[in-house]
Design an enzyme around this catalytic site. Structure first.
Site, PDB file in Angstrom:
ATOM      1  N   GLY A  93      20.059 -12.209  -9.981  1.00 45.05           N
ATOM      2  CA  GLY A  93      20.636 -11.027  -9.488  1.00 45.05           C
ATOM      3  C   GLY A  93      22.019 -10.434 -10.197  1.00 45.05           C
ATOM      4  O   GLY A  93      22.275  -9.385 -10.368  1.00 45.05           O
ATOM      5  N   CYS A 142      -8.637   4.833  -3.702  1.00 44.54           N
ATOM      6  CA  CYS A 142      -8.532   4.946  -5.293  1.00 44.54           C
ATOM      7  C   CYS A 142      -9.803   5.750  -5.417  1.00 44.54           C
ATOM      8  O   CYS A 142     -11.034   5.096  -4.943  1.00 44.54           O
ATOM      9  CB  CYS A 142      -8.540   3.690  -6.096  1.00 44.54           C
ATOM     10  N   CYS A 194     -12.028   3.002  -7.826  1.00 47.31           N
ATOM     11  CA  CYS A 194     -12.562   1.589  -7.329  1.00 47.31           C
ATOM     12  C   CYS A 194     -12.432   1.499  -5.762  1.00 47.31           C
ATOM     13  O   CYS A 194     -12.941   0.511  -5.112  1.00 47.31           O
ATOM     14  CB  CYS A 194     -11.645   0.436  -8.008  1.00 47.31           C
ATOM     15  N   CYS A 214      -5.802   4.146  -9.149  1.00 50.20           N
ATOM     16  CA  CYS A 214      -4.966   3.107  -9.210  1.00 50.20           C
ATOM     17  C   CYS A 214      -4.056   3.248 -10.391  1.00 50.20           C
ATOM     18  O   CYS A 214      -4.363   3.507 -11.482  1.00 50.20           O
ATOM     19  CB  CYS A 214      -5.497   1.741  -9.405  1.00 50.20           C
ATOM     20  N   CYS A 268      -7.900  -1.959 -11.574  1.00 47.36           N
ATOM     21  CA  CYS A 268      -8.794  -0.876 -11.038  1.00 47.36           C
ATOM     22  C   CYS A 268     -10.056  -1.303 -11.964  1.00 47.36           C
ATOM     23  O   CYS A 268     -11.140  -1.473 -11.395  1.00 47.36           O
ATOM     24  CB  CYS A 268      -8.322   0.391 -11.425  1.00 47.36           C
TER      25      CYS A 268
HETATM   26 ZN   LIG Z   1      -8.818   1.791  -8.430  1.00 45.52          ZN
END
Ligand SMILES: [Zn+2]
Ligand SMILES: Nc1ncnc2c1ncn2[C@@H]1O[C@H](COP(=O)(O)OP(=O)(O)OP(=O)(O)O)[C@@H](O)[C@H]1O
Ligand SMILES: [Mg+2]
Lengths: 288, 263
Positions: A32, A241, A244, A266, A272
């Site tokens: 970090g 989605c 999908c 997506c 996807c």
């Molecule tokens: Zn999707």
């Protein structure tokens, strides 16, 4: 002849790559923490991911397989041009398949498919300093990091809640890394923040304009900042989605025709596509 | 490291403090102790070194010589420039409170009043939004501002209100020692009077120890128990306020008091 290009391997000279790798080692050793590096000029403008490109160039080996995503997609201009760049300068294999890639350079997203411990994710970062919004002075922000003076990060979250009723920060949502440094995870949606926590893959960040490197080594504690009574939450959608049917991925709203009809799909295009293909195969199998 | 010597009850001891930018420019040979609940005024003409001295005390201007010894809330006495920077900065935002003359230097102008007041709470680890907000609202009331201004931006406030906000922002962590540089400078006389009243009541209510720079002798008379008079980087006279103002010993103070010199 294979692996013979008119450029040095991955464009940068060996000395520059070594310098960046040294910076990356330091970044990995102090999770970090922002490490300055002597950035090189790249044959592309800042804002096109020169920081990420330099990191990728420095860590690529001849048998690596590279994937590049921008806004979750492998097909945007930026993603395509960076992939071509390494295709041409390093002659490495490139892919759109998340699982097949050993190095993934990204802007805006962490892939939906969980990464593994033989993968490296390289982020191209526009503004590496999470304290910059409140403190313009570089020497002061360095001191604030050194002394862990991070109260002002919560001032920002306080303002969000006071004005919007909830924490309205949705991208570049600040995280506390390994209980020590506060870090800007680059403009990924906060949806992706939990993926950084105890990640199997190594996460490397490169900021070209500001010449900073930082890292989250595998299996590092990464906590998104919040309040006790306003805990960190990721984005959620009422829809799934449209392509999908996934109910747990990060969705983009897209306009699908001239009538302005919209749908949610997506943002991770490869993820996807894979799900759509799997469904097709399933239904074919059923038909047979 | 020398063991710091501090008068048993004193909260602060300034010993041979010197910070010079040129011959007699800055401050030098400054010695005084401050006791809990005491309000000490620093008066003197422009350029006499008042702000330089105050900056030395507030931890962001290291003296060339001398010691500034503070006794913290658990009773430990230490030179503020001998402690590490992390501890010094932590003290400055918890046990010390610094009120700037120009509210723009002491406030974050682009975040709300509530966030301005809450910042020091968050800086010392408060992580409950509701609690922080409640405390911020209470403090707004304490400095006699309407609670419904909590979400307003400082630039929407008048000068007097900005100064009240700055005081609330500083007092929220209940500092033991408050340093103010001309807190009522640049304000209208009537606004000034109200602010002075507020400061006076807060000081006695919270038993604050205060060091206040002013070049207004009326302000000094109203608020301060004791005065240091500075001229050309040195303290030329110090004592109880009434003593200094009614029976000045040093010719410069006599001029100052008789208003022949208007600072
Ligand atoms: Zn999707
Ligand atoms: N950072 C600096 N660099 C150089 N000279 C300085 C610096 N700060 C202060 N001085 C000088 O030190 C002297 C004392 O300044 P200081 O600001 O302490 O006076 P002051 O009593 O607060 O005056 P005023 O009433 O006008 O605020 C002045 O001659 C000033 O020019
Ligand atoms: Mg001054």
């Amino acid at each position: 002849m294979p692996n013979q290009s008119e450029y040095n391997f991955a464009y940068l000279d060996e000395q520059s790559k070594r310098t960046i790798r040294r910076g990356l080692l330091k970044a990995v050793a102090i999770p970090g923490h922002q490490v300055p590096f002597a950035g090189r000029e790249m044959p592309m403008p800042y804002g096109w991911g020169t920081g990420g490109v330099q990191v990728t160039a420095s860590i690529l080996g001849a048998d690596d397989c590279l994937k590049v995503i921008d806004q979750g997609s492998d097909d945007t201009t930026n993603a395509v041009s960076i992939r071509r760049f390494f295709d041409k300068t390093a002659l490495v294999e490139t892919t759109t398949d998340t699982e097949a890639a050993t190095v993934i350079q990204t802007r805006h997203r962490i892939p939906e498919q969980p990464l593994t411990n033989n993968q490296i994710l390289v982020f191209q970062v526009p503004i590496p300093e999470p304290l910059r919004f409140i403190e313009p002075s570089e020497s002061e922000t360095m001191k604030m990091h050194a002394l862990e003076e991070y109260g002002v990060m919560h001032v920002k979250l306080y303002e969000d809640i006071a004005h919007h009723g909830h924490i309205a920060t949705t991208y570049a949502y600040p995280v506390h890394v390994n209980g020590r440094y506060v870090m800007d995870p680059s403009p990924i949606p906060k949806f992706d923040n939990p993926k950084m926590h105890m990640s199997d893959a190594l996460l490397l960040f490169g900021a070209g304009r500001e010449k900073r490197l930082y890292a989250i080594p595998p299996y590092t504690d990464v906590k998104s900042l919040d309040f006790d009574d306003h805990p960190f939450e990721i984005q959620q959608w009422d829809q799934s989605c449209a392509l999908c049917g996934c109910e747990h991925s990060f969705l983009d709203e897209v306009i699908v025709n001239d009538e302005g009809e919209r749908m949610f799909v997506c943002s991770d295009s490869h993820f996807c596509q894979q799900r759509v293909n799997a469904k097709l195969n399933m239904s074919e199998a059923v038909e047979v | 490291m020398k063991k710091p010597i501090l008068e048993e009850n004193a909260v602060l001891s300034v010993q041979s403090c010197q910070k010079l930018y040129g011959i007699n420019r800055g401050c030098q040979d400054i010695n005084f102790d401050l006791y809990p609940g005491e309000v000490l005024g620093i008066v003197g003409e422009s350029g006499s070194g008042k702000s330089t001295l105050l900056n030395c005390l507030s931890g962001n201007n290291q003296p060339d010589h001398g010691a500034i010894i503070y006794r913290d809330s658990v009773g430990m006495a230490q030179d503020i420039y001998e402690m590490n920077e992390a501890r010094r900065r932590l003290l400055m935002r918890s046990e010390f409170g610094i009120v700037k003359q120009n509210p723009k230097d002491g406030l974050r102008m682009r975040v709300s009043a509530g966030a301005n007041i809450g910042e020091r709470l968050m800086a010392v680890g408060d992580r409950h939004y509701g609690d922080i907000r409640t405390k911020a609202g209470d403090w707004l009331t304490q400095v006699e501002m309407p609670k419904d201004r909590l979400d307003d931006m400082p630039f929407e406030f008048s000068g007097g209100m900005q100064q009240r906000l700055q005081i609330a922002r500083v007092l929220v962590t209940r500092p033991r020692l408050v340093l103010m540089d001309e807190p009522t400078g640049g304000l209208d006389v009537s606004v000034q009077a109200k602010l002075l009243d507020l400061i006076r009541s807060l000081v006695s209510e919270l038993n604050l120890s205060v060091i206040m720079v002013t070049h207004d002798l009326a302000v000094a008379r109203l608020l301060c128990d004791r005065l240091l008079v500075m001229q050309q980087s040195r303290v030329i006279e110090q004592g109880l306020t009434d003593q200094v103002l009614d029976d000045p010993q040093h010719p410069y103070t006599q001029l100052l008091v008789s208003s022949v010199l208007t600072p």
